[in-house]
Write an enzyme that holds these catalytic residues in place. Structure first.
Site, PDB file in Angstrom:
ATOM      1  N   HIS A  34       8.548  59.853  10.277  1.00 26.86           N
ATOM      2  CA  HIS A  34       7.333  60.186  11.043  1.00 26.86           C
ATOM      3  C   HIS A  34       7.730  60.302  12.517  1.00 26.86           C
ATOM      4  CE1 HIS A  34       4.498  59.002   7.750  1.00 26.86           C
ATOM      5  NE2 HIS A  34       5.513  58.212   7.414  1.00 26.86           N
ATOM      6  N   LYS A 118      -2.975  66.188  15.955  1.00 29.94           N
ATOM      7  CA  LYS A 118      -4.135  65.418  16.423  1.00 29.94           C
ATOM      8  C   LYS A 118      -4.974  66.198  17.419  1.00 29.94           C
ATOM      9  CE  LYS A 118      -1.052  61.548  15.963  1.00 29.94           C
ATOM     10  NZ  LYS A 118       0.190  62.352  15.854  1.00 29.94           N
ATOM     11  N   ASP A 159      -3.959  62.590   7.352  1.00 24.17           N
ATOM     12  CA  ASP A 159      -4.211  61.151   7.489  1.00 24.17           C
ATOM     13  C   ASP A 159      -5.297  60.757   6.486  1.00 24.17           C
ATOM     14  OD1 ASP A 159      -5.315  58.617   8.422  1.00 24.17           O
ATOM     15  OD2 ASP A 159      -4.175  58.971  10.267  1.00 24.17           O
ATOM     16  N   HIS A 216       2.487  59.697   0.132  1.00 22.59           N
ATOM     17  CA  HIS A 216       2.665  58.250   0.207  1.00 22.59           C
ATOM     18  C   HIS A 216       1.861  57.678  -0.956  1.00 22.59           C
ATOM     19  CE1 HIS A 216       4.137  58.966   4.233  1.00 22.59           C
ATOM     20  NE2 HIS A 216       4.407  57.683   4.392  1.00 22.59           N
ATOM     21  N   GLU A 219       1.641  52.218  -2.363  1.00 25.08           N
ATOM     22  CA  GLU A 219       2.054  51.223  -1.353  1.00 25.08           C
ATOM     23  C   GLU A 219       1.311  49.917  -1.608  1.00 25.08           C
ATOM     24  OE1 GLU A 219       2.826  52.888   2.825  1.00 25.08           O
ATOM     25  OE2 GLU A 219       1.474  54.354   1.940  1.00 25.08           O
ATOM     26  N   ASP A 295      10.340  55.087   9.687  1.00 27.72           N
ATOM     27  CA  ASP A 295      10.085  55.001  11.126  1.00 27.72           C
ATOM     28  C   ASP A 295      11.272  54.297  11.766  1.00 27.72           C
ATOM     29  OD1 ASP A 295       7.165  55.880  11.376  1.00 27.72           O
ATOM     30  OD2 ASP A 295       7.023  54.358   9.834  1.00 27.72           O
TER      31      ASP A 295
HETATM   32 ZN   LIG Z   1       5.871  56.934   5.781  1.00 26.91          ZN
END
Ligand SMILES: [Zn+2]
Length: 367
Positions: A34, A118, A159, A216, A219, A295
């Site tokens: 990311h 964004k 998102d 994703h 998780e 990250d």
């Molecule tokens: Zn990720």
């Protein structure tokens, strides 16, 4: 050495350091990074000081940008700081260029960078101008070493806080930017937020337009959603930490490659420790996996380090690390022609490595 001791050694002492020089030379592909999570610590420090973020004390800055151990709470402070600091197009361009340079400096031959476009009208930033700034960063990075020879592609992230219209808008932008290097769409964000049905039409639209999809997934325990994601059959999945037996079997039968981010999962407590990471199970089952950083800035890691940690935690040999890097190429979202170039880079490395091994054997052989 007990399991606990090994875990501690890998987590706290640089037990992986023996493997690091080899992993730094290995040609690698990064498929899960990311943009905002990979910002250089020195850049954050500089931006914090120039923009004077009142929410951060000197002690906070020191702690979240140090190279030592970083707690999960520190990671969230860092995420928040990066969000507050990226309020100018120039800054977005700069961090994009630097992230690319940092990956290139450790033999990353291909980078799929993901980012969430964004709308931040209070700072004069729209989704489109945000992406123009990111593309300018890629362009700048290409103009000089070390990133000149590296392939960079983009994934646009939906998102999980997005509603259906916002998700569709992101996909429309991704489609428009396909000629500029956008190859896919990702679903990310707080795994406890939102519902799968909201983003499904946008993801289907992306697929129809020729974009690849990575999600994703798993998780947290949300078996119903994970089943729905497997029904969709994305080209790749990320994490897959919390699976029941039925999901495990479905995943393995699907053969969908999984992006595994060891340090990220350990630091966010998604898995208890490195040696307990499901990499071991997936790898043993022959399921396609690719090591990634998630990250690198936030979690204080590098792609080379993730390979080295995998070697230390799961007892992988150099030959197996080369195999992992070779197989990862097959899961890239780039064109077949581009993959061919990446395959050749690993093959060249393997050949040089084999020659070196033979040389060493000859040197130790009795005359
Ligand atoms: Zn990720």
């Amino acid at each position: 050495m007990s399991k606990q001791q090994l875990q501690q050694a890998v987590q706290e002492q640089p037990g992986y350091s023996t493997w690091l020089p080899f992993c730094q030379l290995l040609p690698k592909v990064e498929l899960h990074a990311h943009l905002n999570g990979c910002v250089r610590a020195s850049t954050i420090r500089e931006l914090v000081h120039s923009q004077q973020l009142s929410s951060l004390s000197e002690a906070d800055i020191e702690r979240i940008t140090s190279t030592g151990h970083r707690s999960l709470a520190d990671c969230f402070v860092l995420f928040d700081a990066v969000h507050q600091l990226t309020t100018k197009h120039d800054t977005i361009t700069r961090i994009t260029r630097e992230v690319i340079e940092d990956f290139a400096a450790e033999q990353t031959t291909y980078l799929e960078l993901r980012t969430t476009p964004k709308d931040r009208p209070e700072h004069g930033i729209s989704k489109r101008s945000y992406m123009a700034a990111v593309l300018a960063g890629i362009q700048q990075a290409r103009q000089a070493q070390p990133a000149a020879g590296m392939l960079v592609k983009l994934l646009l992230s939906i998102d999980r806080r997005n509603d259906a219209a916002a998700a569709m808008d992101t996909v429309a932008l991704a489609i428009k930017l396909m000629p500029a290097g956008v190859v896919g769409v990702d679903l990310s964000g707080n795994p406890s937020v939102g519902s799968w049905a909201t983003w499904l039409p946008a993801l289907q639209h992306a697929r129809q337009a020729g974009l690849k999809v990575t999600l994703h997934a798993a998780e947290v325990a949300n078996y119903e959603e994970t089943h729905a994601m497997l029904d969709f059959a994305p080209e790749r999945l990320c994490h897959m930490c919390v699976l029941d037996e039925a999901l495990q079997q479905r995943l393995w039968a699907s053969n969908i490659p999984v992006e595994l981010c060891l340090t990220s999962n350990v630091k966010t407590n998604s898995v208890p420790g490195y040696v307990d990471h499901h990499f071991k199970q997936f790898y043993a089952a022959g399921h396609p996996v690719v090591l990634c950083t998630d990250d690198s800035g936030v979690f204080g890691t590098t792609l080379s380090q993730e390979y080295a940690i995998a070697a230390a935690s799961f007892g992988l040999e150099q030959q197996q690390l080369i195999e992992l890097a070779a197989r990862a190429v097959e899961y890239c979202f780039c064109s077949e022609q581009e993959k061919q170039k990446l395959r050749q880079q690993v093959l060249d490395f393997r050949e040089a490595w084999q020659q070196q091994q033979q040389q060493q054997q000859q040197n130790v052989a009795p005359t």
